[in-house]
Design an enzyme around this catalytic site. Structure first.
Site, PDB file in Angstrom:
ATOM      1  N   SER A  98       0.833  -1.199   0.000  1.00 20.91           N
ATOM      2  CA  SER A  98       0.000   0.000   0.000  1.00 20.91           C
ATOM      3  C   SER A  98       0.869   1.251   0.000  1.00 20.91           C
ATOM      4  O   SER A  98       1.576   1.518  -0.973  1.00 20.91           O
ATOM      5  CB  SER A  98      -0.962  -0.037   1.187  1.00 20.91           C
ATOM      6  OG  SER A  98      -1.902   1.023   1.117  1.00 20.91           O
ATOM      7  N   HIS A 207      -8.592   0.680   0.490  1.00 19.99           N
ATOM      8  CA  HIS A 207      -8.611  -0.440  -0.456  1.00 19.99           C
ATOM      9  C   HIS A 207     -10.021  -0.994  -0.636  1.00 19.99           C
ATOM     10  O   HIS A 207     -10.236  -2.211  -0.610  1.00 19.99           O
ATOM     11  CB  HIS A 207      -7.629  -1.528  -0.017  1.00 19.99           C
ATOM     12  CG  HIS A 207      -6.229  -1.019   0.096  1.00 19.99           C
ATOM     13  ND1 HIS A 207      -5.520  -0.561  -0.973  1.00 19.99           N
ATOM     14  CD2 HIS A 207      -5.427  -0.846   1.178  1.00 19.99           C
ATOM     15  CE1 HIS A 207      -4.334  -0.145  -0.575  1.00 19.99           C
ATOM     16  NE2 HIS A 207      -4.250  -0.298   0.724  1.00 19.99           N
TER      17      HIS A 207
END
Length: 288
Positions: A98, A207
């Site tokens: 990420s 996400h």
């Protein structure tokens, strides 16, 4: 750093969730390279990075627009120490989880680390703004297989929107969504025998499709920046495949606010690339 590293090597960079007061202090006190990084980060950001990383308080450090550049600073300090100590000759591939993907891109020369630092601060601000009216949350579930976690996700979705956000391993997943659904998933996971069900200190549904407005706003920021092709292969979060073009890189950075991080697939791909050693550069040992 007298460690025997066997190549080929993959460099891994962690993301949001590893932050805690005290992070990076040991590197800062021991290595001139780390001191230079922290001092430069404070110049670039005009922010007390050392105080936030070393002392907190946690409530301030956990603000998304604060923790993202602070975590990246710690990761970059570790990277500079590694680079000075070992060089990069044995490095075959890089990947970041990420937020860590931005550190990987800077390490691979796609963007300067100072620009990446400003970019992740803006990313954090955009993500925080996106959930002002309706905060979300995330929960890590360890010890259940994917089918059972999917059942829990579907059942908890009766109380709000809930999505698969991370597949970190065959028995480690993260769900992301509305707070009531996240809280219900904790109850259901523990009842199902999960070894661990932990609501993360991340007050947003990262996400997941709930970050659509943030993704669109962040795309406008990315479109103004010039990226180069990375000098080392970078594995994309969603697919686990090597990012093959600058356009693909922009698309990856835009989409990974919305899409799950398939870290397990990334690790499988590294094995296919004959990686023998992974080195995690950042606070803790979450990825390694």
């Amino acid at each position: 750093m007298g460690v025997d590293l066997k190549g080929p090597i993959a460099l891994l960079f962690p993301g949001q969730g590893v932050q805690k007061p005290g992070m990076g202090r040991n590197l800062y006190e021991r290595y001139p390279a780390a001191r230079r990084v922290f001092e430069r980060a404070e110049e670039v950001l005009d922010m007390p990075v050392r105080r936030l990383c070393f002392e907190g308080p946690a409530e301030e450090l956990n603000r998304t627009e604060v923790l993202q550049p602070c975590v990246m600073t710690c990761c970059w300090a570790a990277y500079e120490i590694y680079r000075e100590s070992y060089g990069l000759e044995q490095v075959r591939v890089m990947a970041g989880h990420s937020l860590g993907e931005f550190t990987a891109l800077a390490a691979a020369g796609s963007i300067s680390w100072e620009t990446a630092l400003l970019l992740v601060r803006e990313r954090g601000r955009i993500m925080a703004d996106a959930i002002t009216d309706r905060p979300g949350g995330m929960i890590a579930i360890v010890g259940l297989d994917e089918a059972e976690v999917e059942r829990i996700r579907a059942e908890a979705s009766a109380l709000g929107r809930l999505f698969m956000a991370n597949r970190n391993a065959d028995n480690q997943f993260v769900l992301s969504g509305d707070v009531p659904a996240v809280q219900e998933a904790e109850v259901l996971a523990l009842a199902a025998g999960a070894r661990r069900a932990l609501i993360l200190t991340i007050p947003l549904p990262a996400h997941s499709p709930l970050m659509d407005s943030a993704s669109r706003a962040f795309k406008a920021v990315l479109d103004r920046l010039a990226f180069a092709m990375p000098a080392y292969p970078i594995l994309a979060n969603a697919s686990g495949e090597v990012i093959a073009s600058v356009d693909g890189l922009r698309q990856e950075l835009t989409n990974h606010l919305l899409r799950p991080v398939d870290w397990a697939r990334t690790m499988v791909q590294m094995r296919k690339m004959q990686v023998k050693t992974v080195v995690e550069l950042g606070p803790g040992r979450v990825l390694a």
